[in-house]
Design a protein around this motif. Structure first.
Motif, PDB file in Angstrom:
ATOM      1  N   LEU A 137      -6.657 -91.379  40.824  1.00 45.30           N
ATOM      2  CA  LEU A 137      -5.261 -91.732  41.069  1.00 45.30           C
ATOM      3  C   LEU A 137      -4.786 -91.061  42.353  1.00 45.30           C
ATOM      4  O   LEU A 137      -4.556 -89.852  42.374  1.00 45.30           O
ATOM      5  CB  LEU A 137      -4.382 -91.298  39.888  1.00 45.30           C
ATOM      6  CG  LEU A 137      -2.859 -91.428  40.059  1.00 45.30           C
ATOM      7  CD1 LEU A 137      -2.470 -92.856  40.398  1.00 45.30           C
ATOM      8  CD2 LEU A 137      -2.138 -90.948  38.808  1.00 45.30           C
ATOM      9  N   PRO A 138      -4.645 -91.814  43.443  1.00 53.62           N
ATOM     10  CA  PRO A 138      -4.205 -91.215  44.707  1.00 53.62           C
ATOM     11  C   PRO A 138      -2.711 -90.948  44.691  1.00 53.62           C
ATOM     12  O   PRO A 138      -1.910 -91.839  44.423  1.00 53.62           O
ATOM     13  CB  PRO A 138      -4.567 -92.294  45.740  1.00 53.62           C
ATOM     14  CG  PRO A 138      -4.563 -93.576  44.988  1.00 53.62           C
ATOM     15  CD  PRO A 138      -4.965 -93.247  43.579  1.00 53.62           C
ATOM     16  N   ALA A 139      -2.329 -89.696  44.953  1.00 55.80           N
ATOM     17  CA  ALA A 139      -0.914 -89.354  44.937  1.00 55.80           C
ATOM     18  C   ALA A 139      -0.659 -87.968  45.501  1.00 55.80           C
ATOM     19  O   ALA A 139       0.070 -87.796  46.467  1.00 55.80           O
ATOM     20  CB  ALA A 139      -0.351 -89.441  43.510  1.00 55.80           C
ATOM     21  N   THR A 140      -1.290 -86.960  44.908  1.00 64.14           N
ATOM     22  CA  THR A 140      -0.846 -85.588  45.136  1.00 64.14           C
ATOM     23  C   THR A 140      -1.564 -84.871  46.263  1.00 64.14           C
ATOM     24  O   THR A 140      -1.075 -83.840  46.745  1.00 64.14           O
ATOM     25  CB  THR A 140      -1.021 -84.744  43.858  1.00 64.14           C
ATOM     26  OG1 THR A 140      -2.412 -84.509  43.639  1.00 64.14           O
ATOM     27  CG2 THR A 140      -0.417 -85.447  42.661  1.00 64.14           C
ATOM     28  N   GLY A 141      -2.742 -85.318  46.645  1.00 71.20           N
ATOM     29  CA  GLY A 141      -3.524 -84.598  47.645  1.00 71.20           C
ATOM     30  C   GLY A 141      -4.235 -83.385  47.093  1.00 71.20           C
ATOM     31  O   GLY A 141      -4.901 -82.654  47.831  1.00 71.20           O
ATOM     32  N   VAL A 186       0.634 -96.523  40.374  1.00 69.45           N
ATOM     33  CA  VAL A 186       0.399 -96.818  41.787  1.00 69.45           C
ATOM     34  C   VAL A 186       1.671 -96.576  42.593  1.00 69.45           C
ATOM     35  O   VAL A 186       1.646 -95.940  43.657  1.00 69.45           O
ATOM     36  CB  VAL A 186      -0.092 -98.271  41.961  1.00 69.45           C
ATOM     37  CG1 VAL A 186      -0.231 -98.617  43.442  1.00 69.45           C
ATOM     38  CG2 VAL A 186      -1.425 -98.468  41.247  1.00 69.45           C
ATOM     39  N   ALA A 187       2.793 -97.076  42.082  1.00 70.04           N
ATOM     40  CA  ALA A 187       4.071 -96.885  42.773  1.00 70.04           C
ATOM     41  C   ALA A 187       4.413 -95.406  42.883  1.00 70.04           C
ATOM     42  O   ALA A 187       4.864 -94.926  43.933  1.00 70.04           O
ATOM     43  CB  ALA A 187       5.175 -97.631  42.032  1.00 70.04           C
ATOM     44  N   ASN A 188       4.194 -94.673  41.799  1.00 70.23           N
ATOM     45  CA  ASN A 188       4.433 -93.233  41.826  1.00 70.23           C
ATOM     46  C   ASN A 188       3.580 -92.560  42.904  1.00 70.23           C
ATOM     47  O   ASN A 188       4.035 -91.649  43.599  1.00 70.23           O
ATOM     48  CB  ASN A 188       4.113 -92.609  40.472  1.00 70.23           C
ATOM     49  CG  ASN A 188       5.228 -92.770  39.459  1.00 70.23           C
ATOM     50  OD1 ASN A 188       6.334 -93.169  39.788  1.00 70.23           O
ATOM     51  ND2 ASN A 188       4.937 -92.458  38.210  1.00 70.23           N
ATOM     52  N   GLY A 189       2.342 -93.005  43.020  1.00 66.04           N
ATOM     53  CA  GLY A 189       1.452 -92.421  44.012  1.00 66.04           C
ATOM     54  C   GLY A 189       1.950 -92.635  45.435  1.00 66.04           C
ATOM     55  O   GLY A 189       1.875 -91.727  46.274  1.00 66.04           O
ATOM     56  N   VAL A 190       2.449 -93.831  45.710  1.00 71.29           N
ATOM     57  CA  VAL A 190       2.989 -94.117  47.040  1.00 71.29           C
ATOM     58  C   VAL A 190       4.187 -93.219  47.334  1.00 71.29           C
ATOM     59  O   VAL A 190       4.295 -92.621  48.417  1.00 71.29           O
ATOM     60  CB  VAL A 190       3.378 -95.612  47.150  1.00 71.29           C
ATOM     61  CG1 VAL A 190       4.133 -95.879  48.453  1.00 71.29           C
ATOM     62  CG2 VAL A 190       2.134 -96.489  47.069  1.00 71.29           C
ATOM     63  N   VAL A 191       5.098 -93.118  46.377  1.00 76.22           N
ATOM     64  CA  VAL A 191       6.301 -92.290  46.568  1.00 76.22           C
ATOM     65  C   VAL A 191       5.933 -90.821  46.713  1.00 76.22           C
ATOM     66  O   VAL A 191       6.465 -90.101  47.573  1.00 76.22           O
ATOM     67  CB  VAL A 191       7.285 -92.506  45.397  1.00 76.22           C
ATOM     68  CG1 VAL A 191       8.419 -91.492  45.459  1.00 76.22           C
ATOM     69  CG2 VAL A 191       7.837 -93.924  45.431  1.00 76.22           C
ATOM     70  N   ASP A 192       5.023 -90.353  45.887  1.00 74.55           N
ATOM     71  CA  ASP A 192       4.603 -88.959  45.937  1.00 74.55           C
ATOM     72  C   ASP A 192       4.047 -88.618  47.317  1.00 74.55           C
ATOM     73  O   ASP A 192       4.443 -87.618  47.947  1.00 74.55           O
ATOM     74  CB  ASP A 192       3.539 -88.713  44.861  1.00 74.55           C
ATOM     75  CG  ASP A 192       3.364 -87.243  44.512  1.00 74.55           C
ATOM     76  OD1 ASP A 192       3.987 -86.388  45.163  1.00 74.55           O
ATOM     77  OD2 ASP A 192       2.600 -86.952  43.578  1.00 74.55           O
ATOM     78  N   ALA A 193       3.131 -89.436  47.811  1.00 79.42           N
ATOM     79  CA  ALA A 193       2.542 -89.190  49.126  1.00 79.42           C
ATOM     80  C   ALA A 193       3.600 -89.241  50.220  1.00 79.42           C
ATOM     81  O   ALA A 193       3.592 -88.432  51.168  1.00 79.42           O
ATOM     82  CB  ALA A 193       1.439 -90.210  49.398  1.00 79.42           C
ATOM     83  N   PHE A 194       4.519 -90.191  50.117  1.00 73.82           N
ATOM     84  CA  PHE A 194       5.580 -90.341  51.116  1.00 73.82           C
ATOM     85  C   PHE A 194       6.419 -89.059  51.202  1.00 73.82           C
ATOM     86  O   PHE A 194       6.683 -88.542  52.292  1.00 73.82           O
ATOM     87  CB  PHE A 194       6.464 -91.529  50.747  1.00 73.82           C
ATOM     88  CG  PHE A 194       7.371 -92.001  51.849  1.00 73.82           C
ATOM     89  CD1 PHE A 194       6.996 -93.064  52.658  1.00 73.82           C
ATOM     90  CD2 PHE A 194       8.598 -91.402  52.077  1.00 73.82           C
ATOM     91  CE1 PHE A 194       7.836 -93.520  53.673  1.00 73.82           C
ATOM     92  CE2 PHE A 194       9.430 -91.835  53.085  1.00 73.82           C
ATOM     93  CZ  PHE A 194       9.054 -92.904  53.891  1.00 73.82           C
ATOM     94  N   VAL A 195       6.815 -88.543  50.047  1.00 70.00           N
ATOM     95  CA  VAL A 195       7.669 -87.350  50.043  1.00 70.00           C
ATOM     96  C   VAL A 195       6.890 -86.115  50.480  1.00 70.00           C
ATOM     97  O   VAL A 195       7.435 -85.220  51.128  1.00 70.00           O
ATOM     98  CB  VAL A 195       8.338 -87.151  48.680  1.00 70.00           C
ATOM     99  CG1 VAL A 195       9.242 -85.916  48.688  1.00 70.00           C
ATOM    100  CG2 VAL A 195       9.166 -88.386  48.305  1.00 70.00           C
ATOM    101  N   ALA A 246      -2.863 -90.622  50.968  1.00 71.78           N
ATOM    102  CA  ALA A 246      -2.365 -89.623  50.022  1.00 71.78           C
ATOM    103  C   ALA A 246      -3.101 -88.303  50.178  1.00 71.78           C
ATOM    104  O   ALA A 246      -2.511 -87.223  50.037  1.00 71.78           O
ATOM    105  CB  ALA A 246      -2.499 -90.144  48.590  1.00 71.78           C
ATOM    106  N   THR A 247      -4.397 -88.368  50.464  1.00 67.49           N
ATOM    107  CA  THR A 247      -5.161 -87.140  50.689  1.00 67.49           C
ATOM    108  C   THR A 247      -4.711 -86.444  51.968  1.00 67.49           C
ATOM    109  O   THR A 247      -4.479 -85.229  51.991  1.00 67.49           O
ATOM    110  CB  THR A 247      -6.665 -87.465  50.764  1.00 67.49           C
ATOM    111  OG1 THR A 247      -7.084 -88.048  49.530  1.00 67.49           O
ATOM    112  CG2 THR A 247      -7.485 -86.216  51.019  1.00 67.49           C
ATOM    113  N   MET A 248      -4.569 -87.202  53.035  1.00 66.72           N
ATOM    114  CA  MET A 248      -4.163 -86.630  54.322  1.00 66.72           C
ATOM    115  C   MET A 248      -2.740 -86.084  54.289  1.00 66.72           C
ATOM    116  O   MET A 248      -2.380 -85.198  55.062  1.00 66.72           O
ATOM    117  CB  MET A 248      -4.281 -87.692  55.420  1.00 66.72           C
ATOM    118  CG  MET A 248      -5.704 -88.085  55.757  1.00 66.72           C
ATOM    119  SD  MET A 248      -6.626 -86.753  56.565  1.00 66.72           S
ATOM    120  CE  MET A 248      -5.793 -86.717  58.148  1.00 66.72           C
ATOM    121  N   ALA A 249      -1.926 -86.622  53.388  1.00 70.18           N
ATOM    122  CA  ALA A 249      -0.526 -86.202  53.314  1.00 70.18           C
ATOM    123  C   ALA A 249      -0.367 -84.751  52.898  1.00 70.18           C
ATOM    124  O   ALA A 249       0.651 -84.126  53.210  1.00 70.18           O
ATOM    125  CB  ALA A 249       0.242 -87.108  52.345  1.00 70.18           C
TER     126      ALA A 249
END
Length: 386
Positions: A137-141, A186-195, A246-249
Motif C-alpha cells: 500500500l503506497p502512502a507513508t514512505g 488508494v485515495a488515502n495513499g494519494v492524500v497522505d503522500a501529498f501532505v 509516495a516513497t520519494m515523498a
C-alpha cells in the motif's frame, strides 16, 4: 539552504515479480517473523509468494497489526520475537505494518520500559533487529525512512519516533500488489503522500531550488495520477508512479536542508487517537484550515505553490494564496477524502479533548517556526468544522 547530513541505507527492489528476490535478500539461516495486517495478504496470494521465496528458512507469522498500529498489539509481537528467538523481521503490508515492524525491531532488543521509546521519540534506541519490507500500500514512505508512529489505545495517545537503527535493510515495491486495494485506501495513499510533501515544502523560502523543484514535481505527479489511480486500478504505469512518488515523498531527500512543518500531522494524530479516523482523513481535514490560519506567515511559499504547481498566473499574491488552498482542498475532495469534521460526525464539542491531547503530549510549539500553539490549533479545528 541549511546544512544537512543525508544518508539512506535502504535498498529498493522495484518491479513486478521482485518478491522472488527475497531468497537473496534475507540471510539463509535467518529465523524470520513475517508481520502483516490481516487476511488480505493471504487471500491475494502475496503471503504465499513471500513464503515460497523464503524457502526452507524457519518462518513464523504475526498477523494482527491493525491500521494505526497499537502499542498493545505490537508488544505481543515483541514477546513472541523474544520467546521464539527471531533474528530477522519481514513486514508485508503498508505503512502501518512497516511502522509496527520498526517498533518491534527496536523494542525486542530494548532494555527498560518499551513505552519510553515513544516518550523519547526514539532517541534512546541504540540497536534493533534487522528487517525488510514488502510494500502493498503506497502512502507513508515508511518503506524507505527511519520514522514510525504508534498508538497506545489505553492512553488514547499516538506518538512518532525516529532512529537510524530502524531503516529497512531493503524494501520490495511491486506495483501489481496495489491492483486489488479498495479505492478508499488508494485515495488515502494519494492524500497522505501529498501532505508529506507539503509538510516539507510549504514553509518559507530557504534558497533551496533543488528541493523545491523535486517537491513541486512530486505534487504535480500526484495531481495528475490521483484520479487515474481510481479510474484505472490495474494500470501498471500509473500504480508504479504512485508507489515511487509516495516513497520519494518521505525518504528524507526533499526535506534535506530545508525547514519542515509537521503541525498538520501532529494535530491529525490526535484525531486518529481519539476518534480512529484514517490518517489521511485527518490530514485532509486539517491541512486546508492550517494553511488558511497561517496564510500570512506562509504567503511567499503559497504563492510559489500556486504558480508552479497549480499554474496560476493571474491575481494578487493574496488571491493566489487563497486559490491554491481552495485547489488543494478540492483535490482531496475529488479523491473522495472529505475535508470537514462534520463529515465524520465531529463538532465543536470535540475540540477541547483534541487540544487537551496536544498539550498532554507536549505539542505546544509546532510548525517550522515553533509558533503553532494549542490556541492556534483550536482555531484550525474551528475552521475545519464545516
Amino acid at each position: 539552504m541549511n546544512n544537512f547530513d543525508f544518508h539512506n541505507p535502504t535498498r529498493i527492489v522495484f518491479g513486478e515479480g521482485k518478491i522472488a528476490q527475497l531468497d537473496a535478500l534475507v540471510p539463509s539461516n535467518a529465523r524470520v517473523m513475517v508481520l502483516f495486517g490481516g487476511e488480505s495478504a493471504r487471500s491475494t496470494g502475496t503471503l504465499g509468494e513471500v513464503t515460497a521465496a523464503l524457502g526452507k528458512r524457519d518462518i513464523h507469522e504475526f498477523s494482527d497489526i491493525e491500521p494505526n498500529p497499537s502499542f498493545e498489539t505490537l508488544m505481543r509481537a515483541v514477546t513472541r520475537v523474544r520467546d521464539e528467538k527471531i533474528d530477522f523481521l519481514l513486514a508485508v503490508g503498508g505503512g502501518s505494518v512497516i511502522d509496527g515492524t520498526k517498533f518491534v525491531a527496536a523494542a525486542a532488543l530494548f532494555e527498560g520500559d518499551e513505552w519510553d521509546i515513544l516518550l523519547q521519540g526514539g532517541g534512546n534506541i541504540d540497536k534493533a533487529l534487522p528487517f525488510g519490507a514488502v510494500l502493498t500500500l503506497p502512502a507513508t514512505g515508511s518503506e524507505m525512512n527511519q520514522g514510525a508512529v504508534v498508538t497506545r489505545k489505553s492512553l488514547k495517545t499516538k506518538l512518532p519516533f525516529r532512529s537510524q537503527h530502524v531503516f529497512p535493510k531493503f524494501s520490495i515495491l511491486d506495483p501489481t500488489k496495489t491492483f486489488t486495494l479498495p479505492p478508499r485506501q488508494v485515495a488515502n495513499g494519494v492524500v497522505d503522500a501529498f501532505v508529506h510533501v507539503m509538510e516539507q515544502y510549504l514553509t518559507y523560502p530557504a534558497q533551496a531550488p533543488v528541493q523545491d523543484r523535486f517537491s513541486e514535481g512530486l505534487l504535480q505527479t500526484l495531481i495528475e495520477i490521483g484520479p487515474q489511480c481510481l479510474a484505472e486500478p490495474e494500470n501498471y504505469q500509473v500504480r508504479a508512479s504512485l508507489m515511487w512518488t509516495a516513497t520519494m515523498a518521505l525518504n528524507g531527500l526533499i526535506g534535506s536542508g530545508v525547514p519542515q512543518d509537521w503541525a498538520t500531522h501532529m494535530l491529525g494524530h490526535e484525531l486518529t487517537a481519539l476518534h480512529n479516523l484514517d490518517h489521511a482523513q485527518t490530514l485532509a481535514i486539517v491541512l486546508p484550515s492550517m494553511l488558511r490560519e497561517r496564510k500570512a506567515a506562509k504567503q511567499a511559499k503559497l504563492v510559489q505553490y500556486a504558480e508552479r504547481v497549480w499554474n496560476m498566473t493571474e491575481g494578487s499574491a493574496e488571491q493566489k494564496a487563497d486559490a491554491a488552498i481552495d485547489k488543494t482542498q478540492a483535490f482531496f475532495e475529488s479523491m473522495g477524502v472529505k475535508t470537514h469534521l462534520a463529515d465524520y460526525q465531529l463538532g465543536e464539542e470535540h475540540i477541547d479533548e483534541l487540544i487537551d491531547g496536544l498539550k498532554k503530549n507536549g505539542m505546544n510549539k509546532l510548525g517550522e517556526n515553533g509558533d503553532v500553539t494549542p490556541d492556534m490549533c483550536r482555531r484550525v479545528l474551528q475552521r475545519s468544522l464545516r
